[in-house]
Design an enzyme around this catalytic site. Structure first.
Site, short mmCIF file in Angstrom:
data_model
loop_
_atom_site.label_atom_id
_atom_site.label_comp_id
_atom_site.label_asym_id
_atom_site.label_seq_id
_atom_site.Cartn_x
_atom_site.Cartn_y
_atom_site.Cartn_z
N PHE A 1 19.36 -36.23 4.30
CA PHE A 1 19.37 -34.82 4.66
C PHE A 1 20.77 -34.28 4.40
O PHE A 1 21.73 -34.70 5.04
CB PHE A 1 18.98 -34.57 6.13
CG PHE A 1 18.96 -33.09 6.44
CD1 PHE A 1 17.82 -32.34 6.21
CD2 PHE A 1 20.09 -32.45 6.92
CE1 PHE A 1 17.80 -30.97 6.46
CE2 PHE A 1 20.09 -31.08 7.17
CZ PHE A 1 18.94 -30.33 6.94
N ASP B 1 28.86 -37.76 3.36
CA ASP B 1 28.45 -36.60 4.15
C ASP B 1 28.53 -37.00 5.63
O ASP B 1 27.63 -37.64 6.16
CB ASP B 1 27.03 -36.16 3.77
CG ASP B 1 26.55 -34.96 4.59
OD1 ASP B 1 27.21 -34.62 5.60
OD2 ASP B 1 25.51 -34.38 4.24
N LYS C 1 29.36 -29.01 11.15
CA LYS C 1 28.91 -29.09 12.54
C LYS C 1 30.06 -29.07 13.56
O LYS C 1 30.58 -28.00 13.84
CB LYS C 1 28.00 -30.31 12.71
CG LYS C 1 26.67 -30.11 11.94
CD LYS C 1 25.52 -30.93 12.44
CE LYS C 1 24.21 -30.42 11.87
NZ LYS C 1 23.71 -31.18 10.73
C1 LIG Z 1 23.19 -30.63 9.46
C2 LIG Z 1 23.53 -31.38 8.25
C3 LIG Z 1 23.77 -30.73 7.03
C4 LIG Z 1 23.59 -29.25 6.84
O1 LIG Z 1 24.40 -28.50 7.67
P1 LIG Z 1 24.04 -26.94 7.93
O2 LIG Z 1 25.24 -26.44 8.67
O3 LIG Z 1 22.79 -26.91 8.74
O4 LIG Z 1 23.88 -26.31 6.60
C5 LIG Z 1 24.15 -31.51 5.94
N1 LIG Z 1 24.27 -32.84 6.05
C6 LIG Z 1 24.06 -33.49 7.19
C7 LIG Z 1 24.23 -34.98 7.25
C8 LIG Z 1 23.65 -32.79 8.33
O5 LIG Z 1 23.39 -33.44 9.46
#
Ligand SMILES: *Cc1c(COP(=O)(O)O)cnc(C)c1O
Length: 402
Positions: free
Chosen positions: A141, A226, A255
């Site tokens: 994700f 990420d 985040k």
């Molecule tokens: C939440 C998340 C995203 C996307 O972040 P948004 O601020 O919702 O666009 C990307 N990568 C990971 C691992 C995430 O948990």
């Protein structure tokens, strides 16, 4: 009709149905607790998917935001502002890297990392124009943009949203041999979550991240981690990669970087990598704005103390010990995770993830299910041990343990 019912009906009437929230309407929050419009209190064991690592309305962060609100909030990048240099320097230092490219949301930062890797591939590695490929993992994700869902393996995330962006190779998460076999001369990056959050807090097998580091170094490929959900204290370290002693080439952060106050994301890397950008080639109106920088600077200062990482380690050990007991009683089929972060698979005879989440809500605890059977537990790192224990007692109660 209660206020809750009225507001939910109105949200359903006027808000697009791209989420299926639990039927609670929050009005205020503080620390690990939220209060709804009826005055009921709820323990937050989700923490905005780790956006709220420092808790709701954290005093230090609210004070930093308020002070900045009175000075200047937005300049655009057409002009310099007096918080930008510090933000970039201190974030780079926290990451042990050299340069920062700020954006707002996580998805934007991953998009930025994709563009960075491609440009680095053409300009530095020497990949022929238009040929760059990026290796990603199954069940990833990385966000919701058209390019990022192009390499999702989740049908819900993709259906009806094509055509998709080419240039990605998907390999099974945790399978180093598959990854090694997929990297070619045209591969510019391997993009991975060091722990997969949305997939249900999936921790890769030991040695995987170190193996990815080795392959990417050998093949002159960027390792892009990420850490949007796994980073900034959640696992007991500033970065989840640290658990394997791995330093990637690129961190993607989001985040918790915005302290639950404002959206702040960033790509952090070396000068060789982020130095590929020239004026006009990439940008964002709000990226790196004064308010975002002021809040993020406070977040960085808090992380530098090590206090939150320590809490995540200590409370996380406790959390995993307690959840482990539910595995031995058979109420739970698996528990994954690290630090104050757990994916708990509920044994089907005790209910679905959604049912357990709803029953927990009725007892004043908020969590969120994922993939049917999994309940994700990711409390704010400021939660007290007593509150965490109370939350766990509610989980035992809804499962019928004791
Ligand atoms: C939440 C998340 C995203 C996307 O972040 P948004 O601020 O919702 O666009 C990307 N990568 C990971 C691992 C995430 O948990």
């Amino acid at each position: 009709m209660t206020t809750t019912e009225r507001l939910i009906a109105s949200a359903d009437a006027y808000g697009a149905h791209n989420y299926h929230p639990l039927p609670v309407v929050v009005a205020t929050a503080d620390g690990a607790w939220m209060t709804d419009v009826e005055g009921r209190r709820f323990l937050d064991l989700l923490a905005g998917y780790s956006a709220l690592n420092f808790g709701h309305c954290n005093r230090r962060l609210i004070d930093a935001a308020r002070a900045q609100l009175e000075r200047v909030t937005l300049t655009s990048r057409a002009f310099h502002h007096d918080r930008f240099a510090d933000f970039c320097a201190q974030l780079a230092q926290l990451c042990g890297m050299e340069m920062v490219l700020p954006m707002n949301t996580g998805a934007e930062a991953v998009e930025t990392a994709v563009k960075t890797a491609r440009k680095w591939g053409y300009r530095v590695k020497g990949v022929p124009d238009g040929r760059a490929r990026i290796v990603v993992a199954s069940d990833n994700f990385h966000g919701r943009t058209t390019t990022l869902i192009s390499f999702s393996t989740d049908a819900e995330a993709r259906t009806d949203f094509g055509p998709f962006t080419p240039g990605f190779d998907i390999v099974p998460y945790g399978d180093l041999a598959a990854l090694r076999a997929t990297v070619t001369e045209e591969t510019v990056a391997v993009l991975l979550e060091p722990i997969q959050g949305e997939a249900g807090v999936r921790v890769p097998p030991p040695g995987y991240l170190a193996g990815v580091r080795e392959v990417t170094r050998e093949r002159n490929v960027l390792f892009v981690a990420d850490e949007i959900q796994s980073g900034l204290g959640r696992t007991g370290r500033t970065f989840a990669c640290e658990h394997e002693g791995v330093v990637p080439d690129v961190y993607v952060l989001g985040k918790a970087l915005g302290g639950g106050v404002v959206p702040v994301s960033a790509v952090v890397s070396s000068r060789e990598v982020l130095g590929v950008f020239r004026p006009g080639e990439h940008g964002s109106t709000f990226g790196g704005n004064p308010l975002a920088c002021a809040v993020a600077l406070e977040v960085i200062a808090m992380l530098r103390s090590g206090e939150y990482q320590r809490r995540a380690t200590e409370l996380g050990d406790h959390l995993h010990r307690e959840l482990g007991l539910l595995t031995s009683t058979g109420h739970v089929t698996a528990v994954r995770g690290r630090g104050l972060w757990a994916g708990v698979d509920i044994a089907p005879e005790y209910g679905t993830g959604r049912e357990i989440s709803e029953r927990l809500m009725d007892r004043g605890v908020l969590v969120k299910d994922t993939h049917g059977v999994t309940v994700r537990i990711a409390p704010p790192l400021v939660i007290s041990k007593e509150d965490l224990d109370w939350g766990l007692a509610q989980l035992r109660a809804v499962l019928g343990v004791d």
